[in-house]
Design a protein around this motif. Structure first.
Motif, PDB file in Angstrom:
ATOM      1  N   LEU A 133       0.843  -1.186   0.000  1.00  0.00           N
ATOM      2  CA  LEU A 133       0.000   0.000   0.000  1.00  0.00           C
ATOM      3  C   LEU A 133       0.883   1.242   0.000  1.00  0.00           C
ATOM      4  CD1 LEU A 133      -2.698  -1.023   2.646  1.00  0.00           C
ATOM      5  CD2 LEU A 133      -2.869  -1.123   0.152  1.00  0.00           C
ATOM      6  N   LEU A 177       2.818  -2.209   3.945  1.00  0.00           N
ATOM      7  CA  LEU A 177       3.089  -0.796   3.730  1.00  0.00           C
ATOM      8  C   LEU A 177       4.394  -0.603   2.993  1.00  0.00           C
ATOM      9  CD1 LEU A 177       2.158   0.584   7.256  1.00  0.00           C
ATOM     10  CD2 LEU A 177       0.718   0.484   5.237  1.00  0.00           C
ATOM     11  N   ARG A 235      -2.974  -7.330   8.810  1.00  0.00           N
ATOM     12  CA  ARG A 235      -2.174  -6.124   8.913  1.00  0.00           C
ATOM     13  C   ARG A 235      -1.738  -5.695   7.523  1.00  0.00           C
ATOM     14  NH1 ARG A 235       3.421  -5.513  12.139  1.00  0.00           N
ATOM     15  NH2 ARG A 235       3.834  -7.353  10.865  1.00  0.00           N
ATOM     16  N   PRO A 236      -1.875  -4.399   7.181  1.00  0.00           N
ATOM     17  CA  PRO A 236      -1.555  -3.975   5.813  1.00  0.00           C
ATOM     18  C   PRO A 236      -0.080  -4.082   5.492  1.00  0.00           C
ATOM     19  CG  PRO A 236      -1.979  -2.058   7.195  1.00  0.00           C
ATOM     20  CD  PRO A 236      -2.342  -3.277   8.019  1.00  0.00           C
ATOM     21  N   TYR A 242      -7.966  -3.869  -4.537  1.00  0.00           N
ATOM     22  CA  TYR A 242      -7.181  -4.170  -3.344  1.00  0.00           C
ATOM     23  C   TYR A 242      -7.557  -5.535  -2.785  1.00  0.00           C
ATOM     24  CZ  TYR A 242      -6.333   0.881  -3.360  1.00  0.00           C
ATOM     25  OH  TYR A 242      -5.989   2.155  -3.723  1.00  0.00           O
ATOM     26  N   ARG A 291      -6.992   2.505   3.962  1.00  0.00           N
ATOM     27  CA  ARG A 291      -6.684   1.416   4.883  1.00  0.00           C
ATOM     28  C   ARG A 291      -7.945   0.669   5.307  1.00  0.00           C
ATOM     29  NH1 ARG A 291      -2.610   3.224   2.882  1.00  0.00           N
ATOM     30  NH2 ARG A 291      -0.585   3.339   3.909  1.00  0.00           N
ATOM     31  N   GLN A 292      -9.113   1.276   5.054  1.00  0.00           N
ATOM     32  CA  GLN A 292     -10.385   0.650   5.393  1.00  0.00           C
ATOM     33  C   GLN A 292     -11.408   1.068   4.344  1.00  0.00           C
ATOM     34  OE1 GLN A 292     -10.609  -1.128   8.385  1.00  0.00           O
ATOM     35  NE2 GLN A 292     -12.706  -1.828   8.094  1.00  0.00           N
ATOM     36  N   VAL A 303      -5.321  -4.565   2.906  1.00  0.00           N
ATOM     37  CA  VAL A 303      -3.999  -5.048   3.306  1.00  0.00           C
ATOM     38  C   VAL A 303      -2.965  -5.025   2.183  1.00  0.00           C
ATOM     39  CG1 VAL A 303      -4.930  -6.460   5.161  1.00  0.00           C
ATOM     40  CG2 VAL A 303      -4.650  -7.466   2.888  1.00  0.00           C
ATOM     41  N   ARG A 351     -10.836  -4.362   5.891  1.00  0.00           N
ATOM     42  CA  ARG A 351      -9.510  -3.815   6.130  1.00  0.00           C
ATOM     43  C   ARG A 351      -8.650  -4.069   4.892  1.00  0.00           C
ATOM     44  NH1 ARG A 351      -6.586  -1.818  10.159  1.00  0.00           N
ATOM     45  NH2 ARG A 351      -4.353  -2.264  10.332  1.00  0.00           N
ATOM     46  N   ASP A 370      -3.416   5.277  -0.608  1.00  0.00           N
ATOM     47  CA  ASP A 370      -4.335   4.139  -0.601  1.00  0.00           C
ATOM     48  C   ASP A 370      -5.157   4.097   0.679  1.00  0.00           C
ATOM     49  OD1 ASP A 370      -1.852   2.043  -2.166  1.00  0.00           O
ATOM     50  OD2 ASP A 370      -3.491   3.176  -3.075  1.00  0.00           O
TER      51      ASP A 370
END
Length: 719
Positions: free
Chosen positions: A5, A307, A304-305, A31, A11-12, A19, A17, A9
């Motif tokens: 991400l 990043l 968990r994204p 996504y 996150r929710q 990721v 969520r 972008d």
């Protein structure tokens, strides 16, 4: 498999969520999302400029409502959506599979039995879609995902509820040339039969690797679709009759999906049932099944994204493995990645093809072992809908410029005068605006050194290297510069302007306005010279197997010279050789001429083997038995043995020389649309495009990146 991400972008989105990135298409970005319980979904977020269009919002809401009614074994249905949201979005079933278009590009056409199995699954999928009152309208190879338990028809982004009126936008035609029905192209009423027509085209593509109405410009393909009969000669007899009924011009004469299933069963010699049980991946060709299994078993990011630039551990992102050509007669089970040696010659412009049919990545970026196929990340982009099939044009609803692809880095120090970069040993060497030559770190773009000439010569257009030196032409001198330090070792003066060097086996060869010079690489002393009278000749000579190939303006000859002595071995009357560098592969010299023709000449004798009207004598690359030639605004793929056309990819501007790496052709435009394109080498299908904003050089591929320079800027773009 997944892209990290980035700052802009979300996150929710709704209850999901976000990721990781999966891809981008004409409507927006896709996504990987997770439900609160951890289930993976594909979330398509509509681009803000489209979501602000009230007409689009009405259509999108209607399409979502229609798509929600579709729920079958061979579809990837909508599970949630918010057409009125900010941003607008929809979530669909996540299918970690390979698209049909990528499978054919990577592993070649399919045998009869897998095609029949595919046809049965797609027919049943259409049966469910039509039963819900929906017409897909854009069934094509990139909208079919392959899974172990059968194909999935995806992307209802331009589907229409059959009872609803059509909303249109100026200049937008929903559908993809080569797979659109005649009624779509002539603005007649459209119903479920248009999907059956598209299915016939998809099956032809799967079984032959080409569409039933050929390749070429969008207008040419559309004309043949409406007025000419499809070319089904290459289809197996058991499939030909089925496809012919699907491709009938009159929609009333096409079979329904239910009738099609019956006919498929007859062709397979059984009752009305899927020809093979779609519960295991062996319904597909073995090589495709292995690739699908790899995609399916690769772990996806957890809740968990991922990043960009995060310092904590992240799921490994493997180097994309684009498709490569595999002959149709080759056993797909035997197709394995080619091993590469870390000891390679540098990659620089089209010259890299004079000695090797494919580019070799540096050791640190070699592809992971496993089934050969397309990028795992690209395998998840079926929902994005941004890839066209067969190189026949841009899919409908493709409004965005580029596909959101971002460069790894850019540098404002290099990249002037169309300078083609040279990549070697972790460094990029390129001509510059403020200095004659720059060396940049290939991974970061940071400057290592710069070199300026005493004479303040204009920047070189191409470079060569050998023995730790980089060679560049400026004005009437050839310069040799230490690749590690940027210090000048020697310079070779001439009485004429010099252009485009080539270096190998201790000699540097350089063209001038009158001669071809051979210079000792160690000390810059002249070994020999050959008169070319090249008052308009700018191409670098090509050196292969102890022979130098160069054009001569005075008598319009392609000449072969002994690399050590300069003695002429033969000359071939092909016409005045163009500015594009000749290419040598598998004992054949390929060169274009000012008469806008491409010639294939026997390297030993100089006798022409075939020629092709390329339209503008553009640059050439050769890889895997295919010749890729840039002709005006068209990129051609030709059979290297016969010169017959395999596909044509149209663009909006004059083309650079093509570069081929691991089954993908990269080419840049020097005018008008100004993009760097990535095109599947086997099919001519566009993978992605990146806006360069200016005329661009020949791309160079290394380290998992495509390097391309423009006036004042050098880009490093992920493959």
């Amino acid at each position: 498999m997944f892209e990290a991400l980035e700052a802009g972008d979300p996150r929710q989105v709704g209850r999901y969520r976000i990721v990781a990135r999966l891809g981008a298409g004409g409507m927006g970005r896709v996504y990987l999302g997770r439900t609160p319980g951890g289930r993976a979904v594909a979330v398509k977020v509509v681009r803000s400029e489209l979501a602000e269009d009230e007409e689009f919002r009405r259509r999108f809401a209607r399409e979502v409502a229609a798509a929600r009614r579709v729920n079958g074994a061979f579809t990837a249905g909508v599970v949630d959506a918010d057409p009125a949201g900010s941003p607008a979005w929809l979530a669909t079933v996540y299918v970690p599979g390979l698209s049909l278009g990528e499978a054919v590009a990577a592993h070649g056409p399919w045998p009869l039995e897998p095609v029949l199995a595919l046809a049965a699954g797609l027919a049943e999928g259409l049966e469910v879609i039509h039963a819900a009152g929906v017409v897909h309208r854009d069934l094509k190879p990139s909208n079919v995902l392959l899974a172990a338990d059968g194909p999935r028809v995806i992307d209802f982004g331009i589907s229409l509820a059959s009872e609803a009126s059509v909303l249109t936008r100026t200049g937008v035609m929903p559908g993809t040339p080569g797979f659109m029905s005649p009624e779509q192209l002539t603005a007649r009423p459209v119903g479920p039969a248009c999907d059956v027509f598209a299915l016939g085209a998809v099956l032809t593509f799967t079984a032959t690797g080409a569409g039933p109405f050929g390749a070429g410009s969008v207008h040419a393909v559309n004309f043949r679709t409406v007025y000419e009969e499809p070319d089904l000669a290459a289809l197996p007899a058991a499939l030909r009759a089925v496809v012919a009924r699907c491709l009938t011009k009159d929609p009333a004469e096409r079979p329904s999906p239910a009738e099609l299933l019956d006919q498929l069963a007859e062709s397979a010699g059984g009752s009305r049932a899927v020809p093979v049980v779609l519960t295991e991946a062996d319904w597909m060709p073995e090589a495709v099944a292995r690739t699908v299994q790899l995609r399916t078993t690769t772990p996806s990011p957890e809740s968990r994204p991922v990043l960009a630039g995060a310092s904590d551990p992240q799921p490994q992102r493997d180097t994309p493995v684009p498709p490569r050509q595999i002959p149709a007669e080759q056993d797909h089970a035997d197709a394995q990645p080619r091993k590469t040696s870390p000891e390679t010659t540098p990659v620089v412009g089209p010259r890299a093809y004079a000695h090797s049919p494919r580019r070799v990545p540096e050791p640190s970026t070699a592809a992971a072992t496993g089934p050969t196929g397309v990028s795992r990340r690209r395998a998840l982009l079926g929902l994005a809908g941004a890839v066209t099939a067969g190189g026949l044009g841009v899919a409908g609803w493709y409004f965005v410029k580029g596909d959101g692809r971002k460069p790894r880095w850019t540098s404002a120090n290099g990249g002037s005068n169309y300078g083609t970069p040279l990549v070697f040993g972790g460094a990029v060497y390129v001509s510059g605006r403020e200095a004659f030559l720059y060396a940049l770190d290939a991974a970061t773009g940071r400057q290592r050194w710069k070199f300026s000439t005493v004479e303040d010569a204009e920047a070189p257009s191409s470079l060569a290297m050998s023995g730790g030196l980089v060679y560049a032409c400026g004005g009437k001198r050839l310069y040799a510069v230490d690749m590690a330090t940027g210090e000048q070792r020697w310079s070779f003066p001439t009485s004429e302007k010099v252009y485009s060097p080539a270096a190998t086996d201790g000699l540097v060869y350089v063209s001038s306005d009158a001669y071809l010079y051979a210079v000792n690489a160690a000390d810059g002393k002249q070994r020999w010279k050959f008169r070319t009278d090249a008052t308009a000749f700018r191409a670098a000579p090509t050196v292969a197997d102890g022979v130098v190939y160069v054009g001569r303006i005075s008598d319009g000859m392609l000449c072969a010279l002994d690399a050590g002595t300069g003695e002429q071995r033969w000359k071939s009357d092909v016409g005045i050789v163009s500015w594009a560098q000749p290419v040598v592969a598998d004992g054949v010299v390929y060169c274009t001429t000012s008469s806008e023709r491409l010639f294939a000449v026997d390297a030993a004798s100089g006798k022409p083997k075939w020629d092709f009207a390329s339209g503008r004598g553009g640059p050439v690359a050769v890889s895997g038995g295919v010749v890729y030639v840039s002709g005006g605004k068209l990129l051609y793929a030709l059979d290297a043995a016969t010169g017959s056309k395999r596909w044509v990819f149209p663009v909006g501007g004059a083309l650079s020389a093509p570069a081929v790496a691991d089954g993908v052709v990269y080419v840049a435009t020097a005018s008008d649309d100004k993009y760097l394109y990535a095109v599947a080498a086997a099919s001519g299908e566009q993978r992605w495009r990146f806006p360069t904003h200016d005329a661009a050089s020949t791309p160079v591929v290394a380290n998992g990146l495509v390097y391309v320079s423009t006036f004042g800027r050098l880009y490093a773009v992920p493959v």
